[in-house]
Write a protein that holds these residues in place. Structure first.
Motif, PDB file in Angstrom:
ATOM      1  N   VAL A 135      29.875  12.816 -22.585  1.00 45.29           N
ATOM      2  CA  VAL A 135      30.958  13.238 -23.473  1.00 45.29           C
ATOM      3  C   VAL A 135      31.990  14.015 -22.657  1.00 45.29           C
ATOM      4  O   VAL A 135      31.624  14.868 -21.829  1.00 45.29           O
ATOM      5  N   TYR A 136      33.246  13.726 -22.874  1.00 43.38           N
ATOM      6  CA  TYR A 136      34.355  14.428 -22.227  1.00 43.38           C
ATOM      7  C   TYR A 136      34.206  15.929 -22.461  1.00 43.38           C
ATOM      8  O   TYR A 136      33.971  16.377 -23.581  1.00 43.38           O
ATOM      9  N   GLY A 137      34.317  16.725 -21.409  1.00 47.06           N
ATOM     10  CA  GLY A 137      34.107  18.166 -21.491  1.00 47.06           C
ATOM     11  C   GLY A 137      34.994  18.865 -22.494  1.00 47.06           C
ATOM     12  O   GLY A 137      34.590  19.855 -23.114  1.00 47.06           O
ATOM     13  N   GLY A 138      36.205  18.363 -22.687  1.00 49.25           N
ATOM     14  CA  GLY A 138      37.105  18.952 -23.680  1.00 49.25           C
ATOM     15  C   GLY A 138      36.545  18.866 -25.090  1.00 49.25           C
ATOM     16  O   GLY A 138      36.807  19.729 -25.928  1.00 49.25           O
ATOM     17  N   ILE A 139      35.773  17.823 -25.350  1.00 49.81           N
ATOM     18  CA  ILE A 139      35.136  17.670 -26.665  1.00 49.81           C
ATOM     19  C   ILE A 139      34.048  18.733 -26.828  1.00 49.81           C
ATOM     20  O   ILE A 139      33.981  19.430 -27.843  1.00 49.81           O
ATOM     21  N   SER A 140      33.205  18.873 -25.806  1.00 44.25           N
ATOM     22  CA  SER A 140      32.121  19.874 -25.863  1.00 44.25           C
ATOM     23  C   SER A 140      32.705  21.268 -26.061  1.00 44.25           C
ATOM     24  O   SER A 140      32.250  22.050 -26.914  1.00 44.25           O
ATOM     25  N   PHE A 141      33.712  21.597 -25.266  1.00 44.59           N
ATOM     26  CA  PHE A 141      34.378  22.893 -25.338  1.00 44.59           C
ATOM     27  C   PHE A 141      34.951  23.129 -26.733  1.00 44.59           C
ATOM     28  O   PHE A 141      34.727  24.173 -27.352  1.00 44.59           O
ATOM     29  N   SER A 142      35.665  22.151 -27.261  1.00 45.39           N
ATOM     30  CA  SER A 142      36.289  22.296 -28.578  1.00 45.39           C
ATOM     31  C   SER A 142      35.261  22.473 -29.682  1.00 45.39           C
ATOM     32  O   SER A 142      35.470  23.255 -30.612  1.00 45.39           O
ATOM     33  N   MET A 143      34.163  21.743 -29.593  1.00 44.03           N
ATOM     34  CA  MET A 143      33.129  21.865 -30.631  1.00 44.03           C
ATOM     35  C   MET A 143      32.502  23.247 -30.639  1.00 44.03           C
ATOM     36  O   MET A 143      32.278  23.832 -31.698  1.00 44.03           O
ATOM     37  N   VAL A 144      32.226  23.784 -29.465  1.00 41.63           N
ATOM     38  CA  VAL A 144      31.613  25.112 -29.400  1.00 41.63           C
ATOM     39  C   VAL A 144      32.570  26.166 -29.959  1.00 41.63           C
ATOM     40  O   VAL A 144      32.171  27.011 -30.770  1.00 41.63           O
ATOM     41  N   ILE A 145      33.834  26.117 -29.553  1.00 42.34           N
ATOM     42  CA  ILE A 145      34.822  27.072 -30.083  1.00 42.34           C
ATOM     43  C   ILE A 145      34.951  26.897 -31.598  1.00 42.34           C
ATOM     44  O   ILE A 145      35.023  27.873 -32.350  1.00 42.34           O
ATOM     45  N   GLY A 146      34.954  25.658 -32.068  1.00 41.48           N
ATOM     46  CA  GLY A 146      35.046  25.396 -33.499  1.00 41.48           C
ATOM     47  C   GLY A 146      33.860  25.955 -34.267  1.00 41.48           C
ATOM     48  O   GLY A 146      34.022  26.536 -35.341  1.00 41.48           O
ATOM     49  N   LEU A 147      32.653  25.788 -33.726  1.00 39.71           N
ATOM     50  CA  LEU A 147      31.464  26.329 -34.383  1.00 39.71           C
ATOM     51  C   LEU A 147      31.475  27.860 -34.399  1.00 39.71           C
ATOM     52  O   LEU A 147      31.022  28.478 -35.358  1.00 39.71           O
ATOM     53  N   ALA A 148      32.012  28.466 -33.360  1.00 42.69           N
ATOM     54  CA  ALA A 148      32.089  29.933 -33.295  1.00 42.69           C
ATOM     55  C   ALA A 148      33.208  30.482 -34.181  1.00 42.69           C
ATOM     56  O   ALA A 148      33.141  31.632 -34.626  1.00 42.69           O
ATOM     57  N   ALA A 149      34.208  29.665 -34.452  1.00 42.45           N
ATOM     58  CA  ALA A 149      35.388  30.138 -35.195  1.00 42.45           C
ATOM     59  C   ALA A 149      35.069  30.586 -36.610  1.00 42.45           C
ATOM     60  O   ALA A 149      35.776  31.421 -37.165  1.00 42.45           O
ATOM     61  N   GLN A 150      33.987  30.082 -37.189  1.00 44.09           N
ATOM     62  CA  GLN A 150      33.646  30.515 -38.552  1.00 44.09           C
ATOM     63  C   GLN A 150      33.425  32.016 -38.606  1.00 44.09           C
ATOM     64  O   GLN A 150      33.615  32.639 -39.643  1.00 44.09           O
TER      65      GLN A 150
END
Length: 161
Positions: free
Chosen positions: A71-86
């Motif tokens: 998986v493209y690293g930008g996807i992994s990075f974005s998902m983690v930030i998105g999960l933390a954003a809650q």
């Protein structure tokens, strides 16, 4: 290390965060092929390592030692930030920076990512109704393997009086 559970509550203003605090965010996200292929196409990253399953399988050990697409690293990075954003983004007024980004291990289709956060620093801001927080976000997969870490600095609202 002791984690507090995710804070999906009204307790996520500037003054609710303490240096050293660790947060285990409540949600996880399984990475699908659509996540990787669609978004990676949109940013025009056409590397074989993300798109060419045949080539990856034909390699002795694949590209970079993997024999399946990653998986493209930008996807992994974005998902983690998105999960933390809650828990760390509801009262953010401004994203001030993201740095020290490290992709520690590959993510593959079907992996599930979970997010954790450490509060590294809090400081007063140039405006009285906000403060600055520096977080360190971590992404862990279903096998408890660290796949992502990075720091994020935000300007966050103080609790209304």
């Amino acid at each position: 290390m002791e984690f507090m559970e995710g804070r999906t509550s009204p307790d996520n203003y500037f003054e609710d965060f303490r240096v050293g605090q660790m947060i285990a965010h409540a949600r996880g996200k399984t990475v699908t092929e659509m996540d990787n292929v669609l978004l990676t196409n949109l940013v025009m990253n056409t590397a074989d390592g993300h798109f060419n399953e045949h080539r990856m399988q034909q390699q002795q050990r694949g590209i970079a030692g993997f024999n399946t697409r990653i998986v493209y690293g930008g996807i992994s990075f974005s998902m983690v930030i998105g999960l933390a954003a809650q828990d760390t983004g509801e009262h953010v007024l401004e994203e001030r920076g993201m740095d020290k980004i490290r992709l520690r291990a590959p993510v593959h289709h079907g992996d599930t990512l979970y997010a954790y956060t450490e509060v590294l620093e809090t400081a007063d801001a140039e405006i009285p109704d906000a403060g600055i927080i520096r977080f360190k976000h971590f992404g862990i997969n279903q096998d408890d393997k660290l796949v992502y870490e990075g720091e994020r600095t935000v300007l966050m609202s103080r609790r209304p009086k």
